[in-house]
Design an enzyme around this catalytic site. Sequence first.
Site, PDB file in Angstrom:
ATOM      1  N   SER A 556       0.853  -1.246  -0.151  1.00 39.73           N
ATOM      2  CA  SER A 556       0.049   0.041   0.168  1.00 39.73           C
ATOM      3  C   SER A 556       0.845   1.068  -0.150  1.00 39.73           C
ATOM      4  CB  SER A 556      -0.850   0.069   1.349  1.00 39.73           C
ATOM      5  OG  SER A 556      -1.642   1.232   1.364  1.00 39.73           O
ATOM      6  N   TYR A 569      -2.817  -0.666  10.326  1.00 38.69           N
ATOM      7  CA  TYR A 569      -2.818  -1.047   9.021  1.00 38.69           C
ATOM      8  C   TYR A 569      -1.609  -0.505   8.401  1.00 38.69           C
ATOM      9  CZ  TYR A 569      -4.239  -1.251   4.014  1.00 38.69           C
ATOM     10  OH  TYR A 569      -4.200  -1.306   2.770  1.00 38.69           O
TER      11      TYR A 569
END
Length: 679
Positions: A556, A569
């Site tokens: 990401s 996350y």
Amino acid sequence: MTTHDTVAALIARSNHLGRDPKNTNYAGGNTSAKGSDTDPVTGESVDLLWVKGSGGDLGTLTESGLAVLRLDRVRALVDVYPGVDREDEMVAAFDYCLHGKGGAAPSIDTAMHGLVDAAHVDHLHPDSGIAIATAADGEELTRTIFGDRVVWVPWRRPGFQLGLDIAAIKAANPQAIGCILGGHGITAWGDSSHEAQANSLEIIQSAEKYLAANSRPQPFGAPLDGYAPLPDDDRRARAAALAPFLRGLASTDKAQVGHYTDDPRVLEFLAAAEHPRLAALGTSCPDHFLRTKVSPLVLDLPATATVDECKSRLSQLHESYRADYQAYYDRHATPDSPAIRGADPAIVLIPGVGMFSYGKDKQTARVAGEFYLNAINVMRGAEGVSRYAPIGESEKFRIEYWALEEAKLARMPEPKPLATRIALVTGAASGIGKAIAARLAAEGACVVIADLDAAKAQAAAAEIGDCDVAVGIAADVTDESAVRAAVDATVLAFGGIDIVVNNAGLSLSKSLLDTTADDWDLQHNVMARGSFLVSQAAARALIDQRLGGDILYISSKNSVFAGPNNIAYSATKADQAHQVRLLAAELGEHGVKVNGINPDGVVRGSGIFAGGWGAQRAAVYGVDEQDLGKFYAQRTLLKREVLPENIANAAFALCSSDFSHTTGLHVPVDAGVAAAFLR
């Protein structure tokens, strides 16, 4: 009967016969019908021949798979036939006999159908018929079983002369309903489609009944100590342990896809004393050995041998197999022969475990295994009532390296970029993972879709293609045993593994103070631990396979970008990003490339965003959830929303030959987030 009725009856008969493997193998045999239609040029009636075209399959045959020829012109070829030494020229001559656009390409067996004086002709490869055809005393057995209703035809390579031979036999034996073709199969005929089908089935079923009633109790010989099938779980575990190694051997000359079966008939064959002798004799029917090669590679160790002992011995046997195949080619090749097509086995037999078969794609590999199972059935029948005596090696070579077969191969379309490659994609029932799986499959790869929900994984796989292209499995990436089972399922489904996509993920949007230890552990277990477990299990297979490979991490932009309310996350994504670098450094010596993709928020189609993450992130940024994708787009340099297909494009590129020298790279797919630029 109208033209439509004639063709409809032929299609119905073909489908009925072809759907039952007792009658013929996949894409094997051919059927025909003769009738008349109006010539659009002259307006006069013209006699036509409709015959299954080259490469078609009877069980799924449609009208588009028929070649359509003028019967008078086919029969006129008899007057210009130059003889056996030049009979291959007659295949090109069939093009001058086509009616209208001609339909499918005429096959080598067209002469048999056109020259035999019967309205309907079937040529089939039933196991029972080939058993009689390959028995040492097949001619005598034919008389015993059928009397004068079926006539024996000595072996002759398919072609124009065989058509002349069968036509002559039909004319000389008006009482006959068909013939047994030595070493090959059967041909039957009739005045109507119904009669031809009935005659074909009479030959097949009469042979079946005779073999069942007269076979000796142990046609493959007495059981061998230590060669009995392993228990079910042990057998599958052994197969999974051997599959990548075997695929590496079978792909020495050219990458192959594999198929595994532990069919009880294969296990029975390998547990009996005569299996080494019979396997060495090879198959006989041309359709069989064109797909299985002249003979299989057979492991000569009992099922009690260890995996390491099996691998060591298989390496030795593979080296010997290649040398023997090269010698076989050298013995029979002429200056005009096509180049050797590779010396690796297409069939590998492992006592106690089963059969591994190989081909350019999953269907080819599976069909090769089905054909060798046909050959085992043939050997059982022939050995049960006589002695298995297939056609000789030189005749096999003449067909395997036939110029016409080479021309057929040359007509095949160019393989897609990822042909022969096998991918495992985690979290692939929706969103990014599903898009990646679909793109890899579209580029020629076989894909295994792994997801927590087996039903959703299977549904996603079914959208991509049949089980020769995609399969869906359940996999919890946090569970080490489940991950090993997923890799095992991949190598058993397609023979090995080449591409691993660590995509499974989830996210909870919380501030530091609101993030619990359970929140932290959940996200790290799925993404950091999960991708580690998947990469570790897959790397064992990749190293054993010795074909290199690709491991991709869907990381990401958050792995390098600091945003609010995202501690767990983003931290686990940073962990994944560094795994890319660490594994690239470690696995490079094995030819395995490891790369990552850093998307920005992919809202559309995302299981993560639909599961609550979207609402949470929208609240953080103060926008409506339905506008979150637009919000993300506006903060990028390109002002474009990132979609699952954009990530799939990058995944394909990284696995393609264009990036053969790239490893340890992270590719941003974020439409330009300056704060996430790599440094």
